[in-house]
Design a protein around this motif. Structure first.
Motif, PDB file in Angstrom:
ATOM      1  N   THR A  17     -46.014  10.687 -62.720  1.00 29.66           N
ATOM      2  CA  THR A  17     -44.820   9.986 -63.188  1.00 29.66           C
ATOM      3  C   THR A  17     -43.497  10.604 -62.710  1.00 29.66           C
ATOM      4  OG1 THR A  17     -46.007   9.131 -65.119  1.00 29.66           O
ATOM      5  CG2 THR A  17     -43.604   9.153 -65.241  1.00 29.66           C
ATOM      6  N   PRO A  18     -43.209  11.885 -62.975  1.00 28.07           N
ATOM      7  CA  PRO A  18     -41.873  12.407 -62.674  1.00 28.07           C
ATOM      8  C   PRO A  18     -41.699  12.838 -61.227  1.00 28.07           C
ATOM      9  CG  PRO A  18     -43.168  14.106 -63.727  1.00 28.07           C
ATOM     10  CD  PRO A  18     -44.041  12.885 -63.659  1.00 28.07           C
ATOM     11  N   GLU A  19     -40.542  13.429 -60.935  1.00 27.99           N
ATOM     12  CA  GLU A  19     -40.204  13.873 -59.590  1.00 27.99           C
ATOM     13  C   GLU A  19     -41.203  14.892 -59.061  1.00 27.99           C
ATOM     14  OE1 GLU A  19     -38.463  14.078 -56.013  1.00 27.99           O
ATOM     15  OE2 GLU A  19     -37.914  12.662 -57.610  1.00 27.99           O
ATOM     16  N   PHE A  20     -41.679  15.780 -59.921  1.00 28.48           N
ATOM     17  CA  PHE A  20     -42.677  16.767 -59.517  1.00 28.48           C
ATOM     18  C   PHE A  20     -43.867  16.081 -58.848  1.00 28.48           C
ATOM     19  CE2 PHE A  20     -46.600  19.074 -60.423  1.00 28.48           C
ATOM     20  CZ  PHE A  20     -46.298  20.349 -59.969  1.00 28.48           C
ATOM     21  N   ALA A  21     -44.336  14.989 -59.448  1.00 25.02           N
ATOM     22  CA  ALA A  21     -45.471  14.255 -58.905  1.00 25.02           C
ATOM     23  C   ALA A  21     -45.074  13.431 -57.686  1.00 25.02           C
ATOM     24  CB  ALA A  21     -46.052  13.336 -59.983  1.00 25.02           C
ATOM     25  N   ALA A  22     -43.864  12.905 -57.667  1.00 29.46           N
ATOM     26  CA  ALA A  22     -43.425  12.045 -56.566  1.00 29.46           C
ATOM     27  C   ALA A  22     -43.453  12.784 -55.234  1.00 29.46           C
ATOM     28  CB  ALA A  22     -42.021  11.516 -56.852  1.00 29.46           C
ATOM     29  N   ARG A  23     -43.135  14.074 -55.267  1.00 30.67           N
ATOM     30  CA  ARG A  23     -43.146  14.835 -54.011  1.00 30.67           C
ATOM     31  C   ARG A  23     -44.563  14.937 -53.463  1.00 30.67           C
ATOM     32  NH1 ARG A  23     -38.511  19.438 -53.660  1.00 30.67           N
ATOM     33  NH2 ARG A  23     -36.938  18.434 -54.958  1.00 30.67           N
ATOM     34  N   ALA A  24     -45.529  15.112 -54.339  1.00 31.34           N
ATOM     35  CA  ALA A  24     -46.921  15.191 -53.900  1.00 31.34           C
ATOM     36  C   ALA A  24     -47.387  13.852 -53.346  1.00 31.34           C
ATOM     37  CB  ALA A  24     -47.811  15.632 -55.057  1.00 31.34           C
ATOM     38  N   LEU A  25     -47.031  12.756 -54.014  1.00 30.63           N
ATOM     39  CA  LEU A  25     -47.413  11.435 -53.521  1.00 30.63           C
ATOM     40  C   LEU A  25     -46.792  11.168 -52.159  1.00 30.63           C
ATOM     41  CD1 LEU A  25     -48.693   8.649 -53.772  1.00 30.63           C
ATOM     42  CD2 LEU A  25     -46.687   7.925 -55.106  1.00 30.63           C
ATOM     43  N   HIS A  26     -45.536  11.509 -52.004  1.00 21.95           N
ATOM     44  CA  HIS A  26     -44.862  11.303 -50.716  1.00 21.95           C
ATOM     45  C   HIS A  26     -45.573  12.069 -49.611  1.00 21.95           C
ATOM     46  CE1 HIS A  26     -41.812  12.067 -47.574  1.00 21.95           C
ATOM     47  NE2 HIS A  26     -41.431  10.830 -47.851  1.00 21.95           N
ATOM     48  N   ALA A  27     -45.996  13.297 -49.904  1.00 18.57           N
ATOM     49  CA  ALA A  27     -46.689  14.108 -48.912  1.00 18.57           C
ATOM     50  C   ALA A  27     -48.023  13.484 -48.524  1.00 18.57           C
ATOM     51  CB  ALA A  27     -46.906  15.521 -49.443  1.00 18.57           C
ATOM     52  N   ASN A 115     -56.362  17.837 -60.329  1.00 17.13           N
ATOM     53  CA  ASN A 115     -55.039  17.940 -60.954  1.00 17.13           C
ATOM     54  C   ASN A 115     -54.214  19.019 -60.276  1.00 17.13           C
ATOM     55  OD1 ASN A 115     -53.469  19.477 -63.559  1.00 17.13           O
ATOM     56  ND2 ASN A 115     -53.144  17.289 -63.292  1.00 17.13           N
ATOM     57  N   LEU A 116     -52.922  18.737 -60.072  1.00 20.05           N
ATOM     58  CA  LEU A 116     -51.963  19.725 -59.595  1.00 20.05           C
ATOM     59  C   LEU A 116     -51.220  20.258 -60.816  1.00 20.05           C
ATOM     60  CD1 LEU A 116     -50.540  17.754 -56.534  1.00 20.05           C
ATOM     61  CD2 LEU A 116     -52.191  19.633 -56.484  1.00 20.05           C
ATOM     62  N   GLY A 171     -35.282  26.537 -65.313  1.00 20.94           N
ATOM     63  CA  GLY A 171     -36.341  25.544 -65.354  1.00 20.94           C
ATOM     64  C   GLY A 171     -36.226  24.559 -64.206  1.00 20.94           C
ATOM     65  N   GLY A 172     -35.006  24.193 -63.857  1.00 21.37           N
ATOM     66  CA  GLY A 172     -34.785  23.237 -62.772  1.00 21.37           C
ATOM     67  C   GLY A 172     -35.111  23.806 -61.408  1.00 21.37           C
ATOM     68  N   SER A 173     -34.670  25.025 -61.138  1.00 20.94           N
ATOM     69  CA  SER A 173     -34.919  25.610 -59.819  1.00 20.94           C
ATOM     70  C   SER A 173     -36.403  25.901 -59.629  1.00 20.94           C
ATOM     71  CB  SER A 173     -34.093  26.883 -59.623  1.00 20.94           C
ATOM     72  OG  SER A 173     -34.504  27.910 -60.519  1.00 20.94           O
ATOM     73  N   LEU A 174     -37.079  26.364 -60.678  1.00 19.48           N
ATOM     74  CA  LEU A 174     -38.510  26.644 -60.560  1.00 19.48           C
ATOM     75  C   LEU A 174     -39.303  25.344 -60.423  1.00 19.48           C
ATOM     76  CD1 LEU A 174     -40.708  28.753 -60.456  1.00 19.48           C
ATOM     77  CD2 LEU A 174     -40.796  28.734 -62.962  1.00 19.48           C
ATOM     78  N   HIS A 175     -38.890  24.318 -61.132  1.00 15.37           N
ATOM     79  CA  HIS A 175     -39.526  23.003 -60.988  1.00 15.37           C
ATOM     80  C   HIS A 175     -39.501  22.553 -59.538  1.00 15.37           C
ATOM     81  CE1 HIS A 175     -39.049  18.633 -60.464  1.00 15.37           C
ATOM     82  NE2 HIS A 175     -39.931  18.496 -61.437  1.00 15.37           N
ATOM     83  N   ASP A 176     -38.341  22.663 -58.890  1.00 13.59           N
ATOM     84  CA  ASP A 176     -38.213  22.180 -57.523  1.00 13.59           C
ATOM     85  C   ASP A 176     -39.069  22.990 -56.554  1.00 13.59           C
ATOM     86  OD1 ASP A 176     -36.464  20.329 -58.515  1.00 13.59           O
ATOM     87  OD2 ASP A 176     -34.654  21.300 -57.743  1.00 13.59           O
ATOM     88  N   LYS A 177     -39.106  24.303 -56.740  1.00 11.21           N
ATOM     89  CA  LYS A 177     -39.940  25.146 -55.881  1.00 11.21           C
ATOM     90  C   LYS A 177     -41.422  24.814 -56.060  1.00 11.21           C
ATOM     91  CE  LYS A 177     -36.757  29.106 -55.969  1.00 11.21           C
ATOM     92  NZ  LYS A 177     -36.585  30.505 -56.434  1.00 11.21           N
ATOM     93  N   LEU A 178     -41.835  24.619 -57.305  1.00 10.42           N
ATOM     94  CA  LEU A 178     -43.243  24.317 -57.565  1.00 10.42           C
ATOM     95  C   LEU A 178     -43.615  22.919 -57.079  1.00 10.42           C
ATOM     96  CD1 LEU A 178     -43.674  25.940 -61.093  1.00 10.42           C
ATOM     97  CD2 LEU A 178     -44.774  26.671 -58.967  1.00 10.42           C
ATOM     98  N   ALA A 179     -42.672  21.989 -57.123  1.00  5.87           N
ATOM     99  CA  ALA A 179     -42.948  20.648 -56.614  1.00  5.87           C
ATOM    100  C   ALA A 179     -43.231  20.690 -55.113  1.00  5.87           C
ATOM    101  CB  ALA A 179     -41.772  19.718 -56.906  1.00  5.87           C
ATOM    102  N   VAL A 180     -42.459  21.489 -54.389  1.00  3.24           N
ATOM    103  CA  VAL A 180     -42.696  21.657 -52.953  1.00  3.24           C
ATOM    104  C   VAL A 180     -44.053  22.318 -52.721  1.00  3.24           C
ATOM    105  CG1 VAL A 180     -41.911  22.860 -50.871  1.00  3.24           C
ATOM    106  CG2 VAL A 180     -40.246  21.735 -52.369  1.00  3.24           C
ATOM    107  N   LEU A 181     -44.348  23.351 -53.511  1.00  4.56           N
ATOM    108  CA  LEU A 181     -45.618  24.062 -53.372  1.00  4.56           C
ATOM    109  C   LEU A 181     -46.802  23.156 -53.703  1.00  4.56           C
ATOM    110  CD1 LEU A 181     -47.007  26.743 -52.755  1.00  4.56           C
ATOM    111  CD2 LEU A 181     -46.694  27.375 -55.163  1.00  4.56           C
ATOM    112  N   ALA A 182     -46.657  22.306 -54.709  1.00  6.91           N
ATOM    113  CA  ALA A 182     -47.739  21.384 -55.089  1.00  6.91           C
ATOM    114  C   ALA A 182     -48.033  20.399 -53.967  1.00  6.91           C
ATOM    115  CB  ALA A 182     -47.370  20.638 -56.366  1.00  6.91           C
ATOM    116  N   ALA A 183     -46.976  19.901 -53.322  1.00  5.02           N
ATOM    117  CA  ALA A 183     -47.165  18.973 -52.205  1.00  5.02           C
ATOM    118  C   ALA A 183     -47.886  19.656 -51.050  1.00  5.02           C
ATOM    119  CB  ALA A 183     -45.813  18.431 -51.751  1.00  5.02           C
TER     120      ALA A 183
END
Length: 330
Positions: A17-27, A115-116, A171-183
């Motif tokens: 659903t959120p941006e964290f997941a969207a980066r993985a889907l885009h990848a 699951n990521l 929380g925001g900066s770590l979220h963004d780094k982890l979203a990239v790492l998850a992708a």
């Protein structure tokens, strides 16, 4: 179910659903995998007009021309029946979806669901692993790619990717780094996923912690707590849900703080000093904090230097006093 460990992964369904997941889907889409469908939560009211707004995952799916399913629940056979009647994909990748997936859905894809998760399992199972890792003072976190079962983040681990938590991490900066790492992580495991699944390791029983969902009441800063804990909480809850106290009866959000090197010999919550260059120093249960970025009701986030130009905070005042309603600074 018979699974060929030498087969290739080609069709990848996605749930998130959120941006964290969207980066993985885009990848996944950009890497050329066929995505037969995407599950995401229903559109939610957002913005000043509170208009129904598509999730970040839905927007990525629509741009890619992928069919989108938005069930309100998947708890009943009536809810998931039509889904599992679809031709099974090779795998279902799940990232911050927000709905519990029943066994029928987990077993629907040829190789099940993976699951990521935004922590190094088994530490920080649950809803808020990013915030809880910062709040607890962890030095490292990461992404765990996990084979899903019916438990709460309890499935076997396929791969783990570590990431250091910076001293000033929010929380925001770590979220963004982890979203990239998850992708990056999902693209790393998909090519040989069948072999990795065969070698997946059960999570150890030692070191299990739970990242409980953030309760709105946690936004209120308890000045009885030690200064280092409060400083970590302020960073962990930035940008959501934010932390706040009360000043002269009004809510006051605190976005940045620095632990003072010396203790304050006054009661917790007392303003010890006001310095236009350093901020507002407040006594805590142990030590004190310099509040360096603040926001009044109806105002903007401001560095303390600018905030103090329009707010005459005085030494000796108490923060957090008065009515403790769960106000929010808009």
């Amino acid at each position: 179910m018979t699974r060929d460990s030498g087969a290739r992964i080609e069709r990848v369904a996605f749930a998130g659903t959120p941006e964290f997941a969207a980066r993985a889907l885009h990848a996944i889409v950009a890497a050329g995998y066929a995505v037969p469908l995407v599950l995401t939560q229903p559109d939610r009211p957002a913005g000043r007009g509170m208009k129904p707004t598509a999730s970040p995952v839905k927007r990525i799916a629509q741009e890619a021309g992928v069919p989108v399913w938005q069930p309100v629940t998947l708890k009943t056979p009536q809810a998931w029946g039509a889904l599992v009647a679809e031709p099974p994909p090779d795998v279902l990748v799940v990232a911050a979806y927000g709905l519990i997936l029943p066994r029928a859905v987990l077993e629907w894809p040829r190789y099940g669901a993976v699951n990521l998760h935004a922590s190094l399992l088994p530490r920080w199972r649950g809803a808020a692993p990013i915030q809880r890792a910062i709040e607890a003072g962890d030095a490292v976190t990461g992404i765990t790619v996990m084979q899903m079962d019916e438990g709460l983040d309890t499935g076997p681990m396929i791969a783990r990717y570590e990431l250091a938590i910076a001293p000033d991490e929010t929380g925001g900066s770590l979220h963004d780094k982890l979203a990239v790492l998850a992708a990056q992580a999902i693209l790393d495991v998909l090519p040989d996923l069948p072999q990795r699944l065969a070698a997946a390791e059960p999570q150890p029983d030692v070191g299990v912690t739970y990242a409980h969902k953030i309760d709105p009441a946690e936004r209120q800063l308890d000045w009885q707590q030690p200064a280092p804990l409060l400083e970590r909480k302020i960073r962990a809850f930035d940008p959501y849900p934010g932390t706040q106290t009360r000043w002269r009866g009004q809510p006051l959000k605190v976005w940045r703080a620095v632990v003072a090197p010396d203790a304050a010999e006054v009661s917790p919550g007392t303003v010890v000093a006001v310095d236009p260059a350093r901020g507002v120093r407040v006594a805590c249960g142990e030590g004190s904090l310099w509040l360096t970025e603040l926001q009044r009701a109806g105002g903007k986030r401001l560095p303390a230097t600018e905030f103090l130009r329009g707010a005459a905070v005085e030494a000796g005042e108490k923060l957090g006093m008065g009515d403790e309603e769960d106000d929010d600074v808009r």
